[in-house]
Design an enzyme around this catalytic site. Structure first.
Site, mmCIF file in Angstrom:
data_model
loop_
_atom_site.group_PDB
_atom_site.id
_atom_site.type_symbol
_atom_site.label_atom_id
_atom_site.label_comp_id
_atom_site.label_asym_id
_atom_site.label_seq_id
_atom_site.Cartn_x
_atom_site.Cartn_y
_atom_site.Cartn_z
ATOM 1 N N HIS A 1 -8.990 2.617 -2.381
ATOM 2 C CA HIS A 1 -7.568 2.781 -2.079
ATOM 3 C C HIS A 1 -6.804 1.467 -2.193
ATOM 4 C CE1 HIS A 1 -8.621 6.820 -0.876
ATOM 5 N NE2 HIS A 1 -7.324 7.091 -0.879
ATOM 6 N N TYR B 1 2.750 6.819 3.056
ATOM 7 C CA TYR B 1 1.458 7.500 3.053
ATOM 8 C C TYR B 1 0.473 6.583 3.759
ATOM 9 C CZ TYR B 1 -2.300 10.423 0.974
ATOM 10 O OH TYR B 1 -3.363 11.265 0.753
ATOM 11 N N TRP C 1 -8.500 11.372 -10.009
ATOM 12 C CA TRP C 1 -8.687 10.684 -8.723
ATOM 13 C C TRP C 1 -9.656 11.470 -7.837
ATOM 14 C CZ3 TRP C 1 -7.840 5.988 -6.852
ATOM 15 C CH2 TRP C 1 -7.937 5.795 -5.471
ATOM 16 N N TRP C 2 -9.466 12.783 -7.783
ATOM 17 C CA TRP C 2 -10.370 13.612 -6.980
ATOM 18 C C TRP C 2 -11.817 13.450 -7.445
ATOM 19 C CZ3 TRP C 2 -7.379 18.904 -7.032
ATOM 20 C CH2 TRP C 2 -6.307 18.840 -6.139
#
Length: 104
Positions: free
Chosen positions: A22, A41, A76-77
């Site tokens: 991240h 976020y 990304w997943w």
């Protein structure tokens, strides 16, 4: 501005790797989130349970969890699927949390 919260589940021993990935979030993913109306976020970790708590402020009806049709999000997943609990499509197992209190 709408506030959204949800929880996800990190695999045991993956805190540092999760943070690393991240911290190096792909610029195109960050752009997609901002264009979708996500202005804030944050993700927090409960280290006792490996539960991730996510909070977003969004300017529309949908947050990041509604961007699953995007090729960037799908990549990304897949990238994250080895360190957290995921569904068959690699999306993170997540549970939306209802807001029960807010103070300005």
């Amino acid at each position: 501005m709408k506030r959204l919260a949800f929880k996800m589940y990190l695999s045991e021993g993956q805190k540092e790797e999760y943070q690393k990935r991240h911290n190096e979030i792909w610029p195109e993913l960050k752009t997609l989130l901002k264009e979708a109306g996500v202005s804030e976020y944050s993700i927090f970790l409960d280290e006792e349970t490996n539960t991730l708590f996510a909070f977003q402020k969004v300017s529309g009806d949908d947050g990041s969890q509604n961007l699953g049709q995007s090729e960037i999000v799908q990549r990304w997943w897949k990238y994250m699927s080895d360190i957290m609990q995921t569904n068959d499509d690699n999306s993170p197992v997540s549970v939306e949390l209802p807001e029960v209190f807010y103070m300005e």
